[in-house]
Scaffold this motif. Structure first.
Motif, PDB file in Angstrom:
ATOM      1  N   SER A 148      85.189 -54.051 173.882  1.00  0.00           N
ATOM      2  CA  SER A 148      85.124 -54.816 172.635  1.00  0.00           C
ATOM      3  C   SER A 148      84.618 -56.217 172.889  1.00  0.00           C
ATOM      4  N   ARG A 149      85.150 -56.864 173.935  1.00  0.00           N
ATOM      5  CA  ARG A 149      84.726 -58.230 174.260  1.00  0.00           C
ATOM      6  C   ARG A 149      83.253 -58.294 174.630  1.00  0.00           C
ATOM      7  N   LEU A 150      82.743 -57.233 175.252  1.00  0.00           N
ATOM      8  CA  LEU A 150      81.345 -57.207 175.675  1.00  0.00           C
ATOM      9  C   LEU A 150      80.439 -56.574 174.623  1.00  0.00           C
ATOM     10  N   SER A 151      80.997 -56.358 173.417  1.00  0.00           N
ATOM     11  CA  SER A 151      80.216 -55.878 172.252  1.00  0.00           C
ATOM     12  C   SER A 151      79.659 -54.477 172.395  1.00  0.00           C
ATOM     13  N   TYR A 152      80.352 -53.609 173.135  1.00  0.00           N
ATOM     14  CA  TYR A 152      79.964 -52.212 173.204  1.00  0.00           C
ATOM     15  C   TYR A 152      80.640 -51.400 172.102  1.00  0.00           C
ATOM     16  N   LEU A 153      81.638 -52.019 171.452  1.00  0.00           N
ATOM     17  CA  LEU A 153      82.339 -51.351 170.348  1.00  0.00           C
ATOM     18  C   LEU A 153      82.195 -52.170 169.076  1.00  0.00           C
TER      19      LEU A 153
END
Length: 252
Positions: A247-252
Motif C-alpha cells: 500500500s505504501r509503495l502504491s501497488y494497491l
C-alpha cells in the motif's frame, strides 16, 4: 480484510497474555515485533519529534505512542520518572483498550476518535489515577495511524503539555511523509506479474488461500507459491506486512 484487521484477528486468537500484572494485557513479543515493523516510520517520526521538543520541557512528562489497536509501540519520559517507570506496568506491548486496563485517555480517544483530556479521577486503573492525560488520534493523510498520549502528574503543567501535544501530530505527520517519500525514491521498482498483483489485491481484501484458489481456479499450493514469491519481493514475512508495504509503495 485490512492489515490492521488481519493483525487484530491473529492477536485475538493467539497473541494475548497478561504477565504478572492483574487486569492488564500485553501482546506477545512476536506480535509486537510485527506491529513495530509495520509501524516503523510512525515510531521513527515519534522519536524524532520528541528529540526536537524534550529539551524545552522542564516538567514531569510521559509520552506514549500506540498503534490503531491501542498496542503500545514506543514511549518516552522525563528523567525524574525513571525509577517509577521501571516498576510500572507500562512498557511496549501493553494494550491500552478499556477492556485491557480500564478506561484511560487512549481508550477514550479510540472510542470517540477525537482528542480527550482525562483527569486522574476518571481513570479506572489505580496506577493511572495520579496522571493528567491528553490523548489524540494520529493520521497520515486520511488513514488512521495510531494514538498519542501526553501525560503529567503535575496539574500545573497540564496546559503546557496539552499545548505541546496539539502540535505533535502535525510535526509527526510531516516527518512520516518526508521519510516515506524518501524511501519510495530509494526503493527499486518491484516487478510483479499480473497474477501476483491479482493475488496481492485479493490478500489485501482478506481472502484466504482457499478462497483465492477457488476464485482463480488454481490449486492452493499454487497460491501459496505466489504468496511466497510476493513476500520475498517485498521482503516481508506475513500477509499483513505485505499489504502494508504494498500500500505504501502504491501497488494497491
Amino acid at each position: 480484510m485490512s492489515s490492521t484487521s488481519a493483525l487484530r484477528k491473529s492477536w485475538s486468537e493467539n497473541d494475548i497474555y497478561a504477565p504478572g500484572t492483574v487486569g492488564i494485557k500485553y501482546v506477545t513479543q512476536a506480535h509486537l515485533d510485527r506491529v513495530s515493523k509495520i509501524n516503523h516510520f510512525l515510531i521513527s517520526a515519534f522519536q524524532r519529534c520528541l528529540s526536537d521538543i524534550k529539551e524545552n520541557l522542564s516538567s514531569t512528562y510521559l509520552f506514549l505512542l500506540t498503534d490503531t489497536d491501542g498496542v503500545l509501540l514506543a514511549m518516552d519520559y522525563s528523567l525524574d520518572l525513571e525509577q517509577k517507570m521501571k516498576h510500572s506496568p507500562i512498557h511496549p506491548g501493553m494494550v491500552f483498550t478499556a477492556k485491557s486496563c480500564g478506561v484511560n485517555a487512549i481508550s477514550e480517544t479510540m472510542e470517540k476518535n477525537e482528542p480527550v483530556l482525562l483527569p486522574p479521577e476518571q481513570h479506572e486503573n489505580p496506577f493511572f489515577q495520579s496522571w493528567h492525560c491528553y490523548a489524540a488520534p494520529l493520521s497520515v493523510g486520511l488513514q488512521p495511524a495510531g494514538y498519542l498520549d501526553v501525560s503529567t502528574i503535575n496539574a500545573d503543567m497540564q496546559s503546557e503539555l496539552i499545548a505541546i501535544a496539539k502540535l505533535i501530530p502535525a510535526h509527526m505527520q510531516n516527518g512520516y511523509q518526508t521519510r516515506l517519500a524518501s524511501l519510495e525514491k530509494e526503493q527499486p521498482s518491484i516487478e510483479f506479474t499480473k497474477r501476483q498483483l491479482t493475488i496481492l489485491k485479493m490478500i489485501s481484501k482478506g481472502l484466504t488461500v482457499k478462497a483465492i484458489a477457488l476464485k482463480l481456479k488454481i490449486k492452493e499450493c499454487t497460491v501459496n507459491h505466489h504468496k511466497k514469491v510476493i513476500f520475498n519481493k517485498l521482503n516481508v514475512q506475513s500477509s499483513a506486512e505485505a499489504v502494508s508495504i504494498a500500500s505504501r509503495l502504491s501497488y494497491l
